[in-house]
Design a protein around this motif. Structure first.
Motif, PDB file in Angstrom:
ATOM      1  N   LEU A 172       0.848  -1.031   0.018  1.00  0.00           N
ATOM      2  CA  LEU A 172      -0.040  -0.060   0.067  1.00  0.00           C
ATOM      3  C   LEU A 172       1.036   1.328  -0.013  1.00  0.00           C
ATOM      4  N   GLU A 173       2.015   1.198   0.710  1.00  0.00           N
ATOM      5  CA  GLU A 173       2.776   2.401   0.650  1.00  0.00           C
ATOM      6  C   GLU A 173       3.216   2.790  -0.626  1.00  0.00           C
ATOM      7  N   ASP A 174       3.534   1.666  -1.267  1.00  0.00           N
ATOM      8  CA  ASP A 174       4.105   1.952  -2.782  1.00  0.00           C
ATOM      9  C   ASP A 174       3.051   2.649  -3.639  1.00  0.00           C
ATOM     10  N   VAL A 175       1.857   2.189  -3.503  1.00  0.00           N
ATOM     11  CA  VAL A 175       0.718   2.664  -4.137  1.00  0.00           C
ATOM     12  C   VAL A 175       0.560   4.267  -3.780  1.00  0.00           C
ATOM     13  N   GLN A 176       0.558   4.539  -2.768  1.00  0.00           N
ATOM     14  CA  GLN A 176       0.472   5.836  -1.823  1.00  0.00           C
ATOM     15  C   GLN A 176       1.509   6.625  -2.468  1.00  0.00           C
ATOM     16  N   GLU A 177       2.731   6.150  -2.873  1.00  0.00           N
ATOM     17  CA  GLU A 177       3.840   7.135  -3.425  1.00  0.00           C
ATOM     18  C   GLU A 177       3.638   7.096  -4.869  1.00  0.00           C
ATOM     19  N   SER A 178       2.726   6.335  -5.552  1.00  0.00           N
ATOM     20  CA  SER A 178       2.940   6.635  -7.138  1.00  0.00           C
ATOM     21  C   SER A 178       1.497   7.002  -7.487  1.00  0.00           C
ATOM     22  N   LEU A 179       0.328   7.044  -6.737  1.00  0.00           N
ATOM     23  CA  LEU A 179      -0.921   7.293  -7.251  1.00  0.00           C
ATOM     24  C   LEU A 179      -1.367   8.501  -6.600  1.00  0.00           C
ATOM     25  N   PRO A 180      -1.913   9.523  -7.138  1.00  0.00           N
ATOM     26  CA  PRO A 180      -2.500  10.543  -6.570  1.00  0.00           C
ATOM     27  C   PRO A 180      -3.957  10.209  -5.796  1.00  0.00           C
ATOM     28  N   ASN A 181      -4.083  10.651  -4.618  1.00  0.00           N
ATOM     29  CA  ASN A 181      -5.198  10.241  -3.878  1.00  0.00           C
ATOM     30  C   ASN A 181      -5.305   8.849  -4.063  1.00  0.00           C
ATOM     31  N   ALA A 182      -4.044   8.128  -3.672  1.00  0.00           N
ATOM     32  CA  ALA A 182      -4.595   6.697  -3.472  1.00  0.00           C
ATOM     33  C   ALA A 182      -5.433   6.104  -2.548  1.00  0.00           C
ATOM     34  N   ASP A 183      -5.469   6.620  -1.407  1.00  0.00           N
ATOM     35  CA  ASP A 183      -6.196   6.257  -0.261  1.00  0.00           C
ATOM     36  C   ASP A 183      -7.760   6.223  -0.749  1.00  0.00           C
TER      37      ASP A 183
END
Length: 294
Positions: A172-183
């Protein structure tokens, strides 16, 4: 001259030669100076040993980062680089992925007062070798995320690809660093049951997995009860196979492809060769004579 005076004079000379006061003072002064110089040398050596050794200048970018945490000037360089990377990362997560020039980076991060040496270090070593920075063809700088994600559809495609290739999930932390508004996107996909979120017990980090709905199968409740009622703990495959055989159920065997042995062709008999020899030499029957029987 009175002989008594001469004797006193000779005695005085002997006594003077026996106790050379001036020479002893010079020797003592020399020895004291030598002792002083030795003490000074030892003090200097002890001071030099206590002085910290001059650190060697690092050559690689990784050494520069480690060196930056220790020395004052390089630590300032590292802080300058970290400020640029963090600002570009936050800018990317805010939805702005446009590449900027080097002067624009310094202007946006309020670091226009850098020395020419620091600018040269950023241009030649720090920015080109940073894994979070990508340089475009027109020599502009942009943030490089771990995964090229733009929306929840691209995230779903990434998880689907990982699932099909047997690569597992994505942190999830990799997604949060790669995708805007990931949450927000992750919550939307989880509510639609398109992804599964698992928390690893070892480090409490969350991992996203693709939920393939095509693999869902409705199993009758009665069959589930029967399945759970049979305890198979401590039973190996041989015992299970023996139990199935006693119940008249044939278990699947591991049957491989049979390899056929290569059969070599037998050589033709000598009589055939002999017949062929005669056949090929029919035009010489009147001249040749067979001596086989003889």
């Amino acid at each position: 001259m009175d002989p008594s005076l001469l004797r006193e004079r000779e005695a005085f000379k002997k006594k003077a030669f026996a106790t050379p006061v001036v020479e002893n003072r010079k020797a003592s002064s020399k020895s004291s100076s030598a002792t002083t110089s030795t003490a000074n040398a030892s003090t200097a050596s002890s001071k030099s040993s206590k002085r910290p050794k001059k650190e060697s200048t690092p050559q690689t970018t990784r050494d520069l980062y480690a060196f930056g945490r220790q020395s004052g000037a390089s630590s300032h360089n590292f802080a300058v680089l970290a400020k640029i990377v963090n600002w570009m990362k936050q800018r990317y997560l805010d939805g702005d992925a446009e590449a900027l020039t080097f002067d624009d980076l310094l202007d946006e991060t309020n670091q226009l007062d850098l020395t020419p040496k620091q600018k040269n270090w950023l241009l030649i070593e720090a920015l080109p070798n940073n894994p979070k920075i990508v340089i475009t063809d027109d020599q502009k700088y942009a943030f490089k995320p771990l995964y090229p994600l733009r929306d929840k559809k691209s995230l779903l495609r990434l998880l689907d690809k990982c699932d099909q290739r047997g690569m597992g999930g994505v942190a999830l932390e990799d997604v949060q660093e790669s995708l805007p508004n990931a949450d927000r996107h992750v919550k939307s996909l989880a509510d639609q049951k398109k992804i599964i979120i698992i928390t690893r017990p070892m480090d409490k980090k969350k991992v996203l997995f693709y939920n393939d709905s095509s693999q869902d199968m409705k199993v009758d409740d009665e069959f589930q009860k029967l399945w759970r009622s049979v305890a198979v703990e401590g039973i190996d495959e041989m015992k299970i196979e023996e139990y199935l055989a006693n119940q008249g159920i044939t278990s699947m065997q591991d049957v491989g492809l049979k390899k056929t042995a290569h059969v070599q062709k037998r050589k033709k008999a000598a009589t055939k060769r002999k017949a062929n020899f005669k056949k090929l030499n029919d035009h010489m029957q009147d001249i040749l004579e067979d001596y086989t029987d003889k």
